[in-house]
Design a protein around this motif. Structure first.
Motif, short mmCIF file in Angstrom:
data_model
loop_
_atom_site.label_atom_id
_atom_site.label_comp_id
_atom_site.label_asym_id
_atom_site.label_seq_id
_atom_site.Cartn_x
_atom_site.Cartn_y
_atom_site.Cartn_z
N LYS A 113 3.48 5.33 -1.83
CA LYS A 113 3.40 4.75 -0.69
C LYS A 113 4.18 3.48 -0.88
O LYS A 113 4.19 2.79 -1.60
CB LYS A 113 1.98 4.23 -0.10
N ILE A 114 4.87 3.08 0.27
CA ILE A 114 5.46 1.97 0.46
C ILE A 114 5.31 0.96 1.65
O ILE A 114 4.83 1.51 2.73
CB ILE A 114 7.14 2.21 0.60
N ASP B 178 0.08 1.33 7.92
CA ASP B 178 0.78 0.32 7.20
C ASP B 178 1.69 0.79 6.18
O ASP B 178 2.33 -0.09 5.38
CB ASP B 178 -0.33 -0.67 6.46
N CYS B 179 1.82 1.96 5.83
CA CYS B 179 2.64 2.37 4.76
C CYS B 179 3.48 3.59 5.19
O CYS B 179 3.24 4.17 6.10
CB CYS B 179 1.90 2.90 3.59
N LEU B 180 4.44 3.83 4.28
CA LEU B 180 5.35 4.92 4.58
C LEU B 180 5.19 5.76 3.33
O LEU B 180 5.09 5.33 2.05
CB LEU B 180 6.97 4.61 4.85
N VAL B 181 5.58 7.11 3.29
CA VAL B 181 5.30 8.09 2.24
C VAL B 181 6.61 8.65 1.83
O VAL B 181 7.48 8.92 2.50
CB VAL B 181 4.32 9.17 2.31
N PRO C 30 -6.69 -4.61 5.33
CA PRO C 30 -6.98 -3.00 5.13
C PRO C 30 -5.41 -2.46 5.19
O PRO C 30 -4.31 -2.92 5.83
CB PRO C 30 -7.71 -2.88 6.57
N VAL C 31 -5.32 -1.20 4.39
CA VAL C 31 -4.07 -0.56 4.49
C VAL C 31 -4.47 1.05 5.29
O VAL C 31 -5.40 1.62 4.68
CB VAL C 31 -3.51 -0.35 3.26
N ARG C 32 -3.66 1.27 6.27
CA ARG C 32 -3.91 2.32 6.92
C ARG C 32 -2.87 3.60 6.56
O ARG C 32 -1.63 3.21 6.47
CB ARG C 32 -3.65 2.32 8.29
N ASN D 275 5.96 -1.16 -3.42
CA ASN D 275 5.18 0.25 -3.81
C ASN D 275 3.60 -0.34 -3.67
O ASN D 275 3.24 -1.34 -4.22
CB ASN D 275 5.37 0.31 -5.18
N LEU D 276 2.81 0.45 -2.75
CA LEU D 276 1.37 0.45 -2.60
C LEU D 276 0.84 1.47 -3.52
O LEU D 276 0.86 2.40 -3.48
CB LEU D 276 1.16 0.77 -1.34
#
Length: 143
Positions: A81-82, A49-52, A92-94, A112-113
């Protein structure tokens, strides 16, 4: 034996390229990967769910996130994380294909996460100095 002629219209090739660059069209935006992400972003697993971030980026920097242009609201260091897509509160965030936490509020695509909107669901397993009884009091089960 004569040297090959590397000239165009009487100018050395290097000068020709330089002048074409200076007079050519405006530069193209940076390429994106097959998912439409800027090269500054890394997708670790397809279900994430995110990109780094691969590099630190300044506030107001434009990125392509899953094919949509977004502008950063803050200066972000490498490794942050974005959000790859909109996430509702409590989602939930994977990352790495595993759930690393859940959102504490709705998070917009490209936002931004971090600790201001993401709550870890695995940190308790890594705490030192807490007994199994302490963890059980907090609703955790022993491994």
């Amino acid at each position: 034996m004569t040297e090959p002629d590397h000239t165009t219209a009487g100018q050395p090739a290097a000068l020709t390229r330089l002048s074409l660059t200076a007079q050519g069209p405006t530069p193209l935006p940076p390429p994106t990967d097959e998912d439409g992400n800027s090269p500054e972003l890394l997708l670790l697993a397809p279900e994430d769910d995110c990109l780094v971030l691969r590099t630190a980026l300044p506030r107001s920097h434009w990125l392509s996130v899953s094919g949509r242009k977004v502008r950063l609201d803050d200066d972000l260091p490498v490794g942050h994380k974005i959000a790859r897509h909109d996430l509702p509160a409590g989602a939930p965030v994977r990352k790495y294909g595993a759930v690393i936490g859940r959102t504490t509020r709705a998070v917009a695509h490209g936002e931004n996460l971090h600790t201001h909107n993401l709550e870890s669901t695995y940190m308790a397993a890594h705490r030192r100095g807490f007994s199994a009884a302490d963890r059980a009091d907090e609703g955790e089960t022993a491994p």
